[in-house]
Motif scaffolding. Structure first.
Motif, PDB file in Angstrom:
ATOM      1  N   ASP A  19       0.853  -1.203   0.000  1.00 44.26           N
ATOM      2  CA  ASP A  19       0.000   0.000   0.000  1.00 44.26           C
ATOM      3  C   ASP A  19       0.889   1.253   0.000  1.00 44.26           C
ATOM      4  OD1 ASP A  19      -2.189   1.616   0.124  1.00 44.26           O
ATOM      5  OD2 ASP A  19      -2.993   0.792   2.000  1.00 44.26           O
ATOM      6  N   HIS A  20       0.235   2.380  -0.204  1.00 46.68           N
ATOM      7  CA  HIS A  20       0.922   3.680  -0.205  1.00 46.68           C
ATOM      8  C   HIS A  20       2.040   3.769  -1.247  1.00 46.68           C
ATOM      9  CE1 HIS A  20      -0.826   3.295   3.922  1.00 46.68           C
ATOM     10  NE2 HIS A  20      -1.409   4.413   3.469  1.00 46.68           N
ATOM     11  N   PRO A  23       3.363   5.494  -4.547  1.00 40.95           N
ATOM     12  CA  PRO A  23       3.044   6.739  -5.243  1.00 40.95           C
ATOM     13  C   PRO A  23       2.195   6.458  -6.494  1.00 40.95           C
ATOM     14  CG  PRO A  23       5.365   6.688  -4.657  1.00 40.95           C
ATOM     15  CD  PRO A  23       4.805   5.331  -4.338  1.00 40.95           C
ATOM     16  N   ALA A  24       1.204   7.306  -6.721  1.00 40.50           N
ATOM     17  CA  ALA A  24       0.269   7.094  -7.823  1.00 40.50           C
ATOM     18  C   ALA A  24       1.004   6.861  -9.136  1.00 40.50           C
ATOM     19  CB  ALA A  24      -0.655   8.300  -7.950  1.00 40.50           C
ATOM     20  N   ASN A  36      -4.237   5.076  -8.692  1.00 40.89           N
ATOM     21  CA  ASN A  36      -4.820   6.420  -8.551  1.00 40.89           C
ATOM     22  C   ASN A  36      -6.073   6.463  -7.692  1.00 40.89           C
ATOM     23  OD1 ASN A  36      -2.903   7.856 -10.192  1.00 40.89           O
ATOM     24  ND2 ASN A  36      -3.802   6.771 -11.946  1.00 40.89           N
ATOM     25  N   SER A  46      -6.356   8.946  -1.335  1.00 44.78           N
ATOM     26  CA  SER A  46      -5.605   8.620  -0.122  1.00 44.78           C
ATOM     27  C   SER A  46      -5.564   9.864   0.744  1.00 44.78           C
ATOM     28  CB  SER A  46      -4.189   8.189  -0.501  1.00 44.78           C
ATOM     29  OG  SER A  46      -3.326   8.344   0.591  1.00 44.78           O
ATOM     30  N   MET A  93      -1.702  10.719   0.869  1.00 44.02           N
ATOM     31  CA  MET A  93      -0.963  10.961  -0.368  1.00 44.02           C
ATOM     32  C   MET A  93      -1.813  11.600  -1.474  1.00 44.02           C
ATOM     33  SD  MET A  93       0.828   7.220  -0.456  1.00 44.02           S
ATOM     34  CE  MET A  93       1.979   7.538  -1.775  1.00 44.02           C
ATOM     35  N   ARG A 138      -3.432  10.799  -3.900  1.00 45.45           N
ATOM     36  CA  ARG A 138      -3.659   9.652  -4.795  1.00 45.45           C
ATOM     37  C   ARG A 138      -2.562   8.622  -4.551  1.00 45.45           C
ATOM     38  NH1 ARG A 138      -8.283   9.576  -8.053  1.00 45.45           N
ATOM     39  NH2 ARG A 138      -9.092  11.687  -7.947  1.00 45.45           N
ATOM     40  N   LYS A 139      -2.935   7.371  -4.630  1.00 44.83           N
ATOM     41  CA  LYS A 139      -1.931   6.323  -4.420  1.00 44.83           C
ATOM     42  C   LYS A 139      -2.294   5.078  -5.217  1.00 44.83           C
ATOM     43  CE  LYS A 139      -4.301   4.132  -0.541  1.00 44.83           C
ATOM     44  NZ  LYS A 139      -4.256   3.634   0.834  1.00 44.83           N
ATOM     45  N   ASP A 140      -1.342   4.151  -5.273  1.00 46.74           N
ATOM     46  CA  ASP A 140      -1.575   2.847  -5.889  1.00 46.74           C
ATOM     47  C   ASP A 140      -1.495   1.763  -4.808  1.00 46.74           C
ATOM     48  OD1 ASP A 140      -1.535   4.266  -8.228  1.00 46.74           O
ATOM     49  OD2 ASP A 140       0.137   3.183  -9.148  1.00 46.74           O
ATOM     50  N   ALA A 190       9.155   3.444  -4.263  1.00 47.24           N
ATOM     51  CA  ALA A 190       8.010   3.748  -3.401  1.00 47.24           C
ATOM     52  C   ALA A 190       8.520   3.876  -1.960  1.00 47.24           C
ATOM     53  CB  ALA A 190       6.966   2.641  -3.516  1.00 47.24           C
ATOM     54  N   ALA A 239       6.029   3.246   0.932  1.00 46.49           N
ATOM     55  CA  ALA A 239       5.091   2.119   0.807  1.00 46.49           C
ATOM     56  C   ALA A 239       5.091   1.287   2.088  1.00 46.49           C
ATOM     57  CB  ALA A 239       5.489   1.248  -0.374  1.00 46.49           C
TER      58      ALA A 239
END
Lengths: 155, 306
Positions: A18-19, A21-22, A47, A50, A53, A55-57, A78, A81
């Motif tokens: 998690d967390h 960067p988009a 995207n 969050s 953040m 937006r995150k992936d 990341a 992350a």
């Protein structure tokens, strides 16, 4: 089922990253050497909103854990992350991540005159000279690369 | 192989500590006193692996080896060797280490000497790897300064020319980290400034400028390098900067009387030939010291401290 539930469906065994960067979820999979042909069930969310953040992936991989070396490599693209190892739907381990001091093989030296681009036996070896901002130095020709160059290369 | 038994290589100026540099300087003085003749390394074979052409470095190393009583094998370009047939650098090094006790290597690719040192079980001396380093040249440079001035500490250095691609410059600036120089001026056109990765390894401040005039009066050691035409995309741009980095009699007049001019050579037009006759011109003397310094470096790697 709401959109949110659809995105964060729990996995039984595996890894949740998690967390990220988009836009960098694919790069994370590359670092892990996952391209889809391995047969793992992989959920990749890009995207999403969050609080921290904006937006995150998120990446979820069923049936595969991530080791310490892989976790450390993920910090290159990341840095914030979180990596959780899941067993029976529960988090059994939160990986502690540290920027590796040496990165062997993963990256390419952008200097075309570097020996690592000119001899089949000379493999790349980068040393971390700064964690934040991320700066890595080729241990052969001393060319320095930053986080964006790392992400670009991994993608 | 245990660490203590690993051969000592010289890949970068940073590989040597101050005590080692001083030892090499003292040994070079000793060799000079003995007429640069010694048979200490009789029976040894040293490989000169010059993948890239060289005049001064190769000949002075060859002379140094022979004056130490050792003999040489090797080649002076990739032409006619198995490299041309597609042999890798690693395999060439493996072959040479089987035939010799030390490998002195020059190659156009950055990092070749370090790579060779990872493959080889015999000591490697970097005789120039691409735009990276040329550590033995820098030892000769500072040995020359010590010979003439008696010391290196506190002197103001001005390094002029192509600071971006000049390997001798990188090694010199790095070797200066072992001494405590006074001011260090870096004079170059904007596009040939010192690379950040080299600058970040220095432990003293540098003053970067594009005007030689501004700093030449304060300089004790002027180190001139060739501005390489091939680095400029635009020939007009080269013509513009070419003249502004020329050391001529007018520039020498602005220098201190006891200052010196060095150049790793070859020189093209960056030092006017009229300057050769001035008392400041020490570049040919500098080149002449190459043999005794390289004798000292080779002997040092074979156990010169014992």
């Amino acid at each position: 089922m709401s959109d949110k539930e659809l995105l964060v469906t729990k996995i039984r065994e595996g890894t949740v990253i998690d967390h990220i960067p988009a836009g960098r979820a694919l790069a994370v999979l590359r670092v892990l050497g996952i391209n889809g042909s391995e047969g793992y069930r992989v959920a990749l969310v890009m995207n999403v909103e969050s609080k921290k953040m904006v937006r995150k992936d998120i990446v979820k991989i069923s049936g595969r854990t991530v080791d310490e070396k892989e976790s450390n490599l993920i910090t290159l693209i990341a840095p914030n992350a979180t990596i959780n190892i899941i067993k029976d739907y529960d988090v059994t381990k939160k990986m502690k991540m540290k920027v590796p001091s040496v990165i062997e093989g993963l990256l390419r030296c952008p200097n075309p005159s570097c020996i690592t681009n000119n001899d089949p036996e000379a493999f790349t070896n980068f040393l971390t000279v700064s964690e934040s901002p991320l700066l890595l130095k080729c241990s052969y020709c001393e060319t320095i690369i930053d986080e964006m160059q790392v992400v670009k290369q991994v993608l | 192989m245990p660490r203590a038994l690993l051969p000592k290589h010289i890949i970068s100026s940073l590989d040597l500590d101050r005590r080692e540099v001083d030892t090499i300087f003292d040994m070079a003085d000793e060799y000079e006193k003995k007429g640069r003749v010694s048979k200490e390394l009789s029976g040894k074979v040293i490989a000169l692996a010059f993948f890239e052409p060289s005049t001064r470095t190769k000949n002075s190393f060859e002379s140094a080896v022979k004056r130490l009583g050792a003999s040489t094998i090797g080649f002076s370009s990739s032409e006619g060797t198995s490299v041309e047939k597609g042999e890798t650098i690693a395999d060439t090094v493996r072959m040479l280490e089987g035939y010799s006790d030390m490998i002195i290597i020059r190659h156009k690719f950055d990092g070749t000497a370090k790579f060779a040192s990872e493959v080889s079980h015999v000591p490697i001396i970097n005789a120039g790897d691409g735009k990276h380093e040329h550590p033995t040249q820098s030892i000769i440079d500072l040995y020359t300064v010590r010979k003439i001035k008696g010391h290196i500490e506190g002197l103001n250095f001005c390094v002029l020319g192509d600071l971006k691609y000049g390997r001798a410059v990188n090694s010199l600036l790095r070797l200066l980290t072992k001494f405590k120089p006074g001011k260090v001026f870096l004079v170059s056109p904007q596009q040939l400034k010192l690379r950040e990765e080299v600058k970040s390894t220095l432990n003293y401040p540098v003053i970067e400028t594009s005007s030689l005039q501004d700093v030449i009066g304060e300089t004790d050691v002027l180190y001139v390098t060739r501005i390489q035409k091939e680095r400029f995309a635009d020939e007009v741009e080269f013509e513009k900067v070419k003249e502004s980095y020329k050391v001529d009699l007018k520039a020498v007049e602005m220098m201190k009387r006891d200052s010196i001019i060095l150049h790793p050579l070859p020189r093209v037009n960056e030092i006017d030939r009229k300057v050769d006759k001035t008392p400041q011109a020490k570049y040919f003397y500098q080149a002449s010291l190459g043999v005794q310094v390289r004798m000292a470096i080779i002997k040092y790697l074979f156990g010169g401290l014992k």
